[in-house]
Write a protein that holds these residues in place. Structure first.
Motif, PDB file in Angstrom:
ATOM      1  N   ASN A 140      -3.771  -8.410  -0.396  1.00  0.00           N
ATOM      2  CA  ASN A 140      -5.035  -8.272   0.322  1.00  0.00           C
ATOM      3  C   ASN A 140      -5.742  -9.627   0.428  1.00  0.00           C
ATOM      4  N   CYS A 154       0.829  -1.214   0.000  1.00  0.00           N
ATOM      5  CA  CYS A 154       0.000   0.000   0.000  1.00  0.00           C
ATOM      6  C   CYS A 154       0.859   1.257   0.000  1.00  0.00           C
ATOM      7  N   VAL A 204      -5.495  -0.175  -4.611  1.00  0.00           N
ATOM      8  CA  VAL A 204      -6.676  -1.016  -4.812  1.00  0.00           C
ATOM      9  C   VAL A 204      -6.410  -2.034  -5.912  1.00  0.00           C
ATOM     10  N   CYS A 254      -2.457  -4.155  -5.083  1.00  0.00           N
ATOM     11  CA  CYS A 254      -2.246  -4.970  -3.877  1.00  0.00           C
ATOM     12  C   CYS A 254      -3.316  -6.051  -3.698  1.00  0.00           C
ATOM     13  N   ARG A 255      -3.936  -6.455  -4.772  1.00  0.00           N
ATOM     14  CA  ARG A 255      -4.998  -7.461  -4.664  1.00  0.00           C
ATOM     15  C   ARG A 255      -4.485  -8.789  -4.107  1.00  0.00           C
TER      16      ARG A 255
END
Length: 107
Positions: free
Chosen positions: A58, A43, A51, A54-55
């Motif tokens: 995450n 991030c 968004v 960084c999938r």
């Protein structure tokens, strides 16, 4: 019936549905620290595009946390720790976060 069994039967709604899950979240973050760090680093590096960029991080973080949230043994471990802290507070009147502070060695 021993005291701990009686306490378990009378857990208040807020204890069972708010306080123990809060403890679970904190402990799960500690257990998933490598995923938390990877996501935070991503991030910071990605900035506004986090968004999209960084999938993977995450998803890995969510998977690790969800694994702990859904583990009945983990819930029981956190519940027992909560009950222990509750008993200690009832005996001493000092919240656990204040009890964990180091006392000065010299006065």
């Amino acid at each position: 019936m021993e005291p701990s069994k009686a306490e378990e039967l009378h857990l208040r709604h807020v204890e069972k549905d708010v306080l123990i899950p809060k403890m679970m979240r904190e402990k799960a973050k500690e257990r998933c620290v490598q995923h938390v760090d990877a996501f935070n680093l991503c991030c910071k590096d990605a900035g506004f595009f986090m968004v999209f960029k960084c999938r993977e991080e995450n998803a890995a973080l969510k998977e690790c946390l969800t694994h702990h949230y859904q583990d009945p043994a983990f819930f029981e471990e956190c519940k027992q720790e909560y009950l222990k802290e509750k008993r200690e507070f009832q005996q001493t009147g000092i919240p656990s976060k204040n009890r964990k502070q180091k006392l000065p060695t010299s006065m």
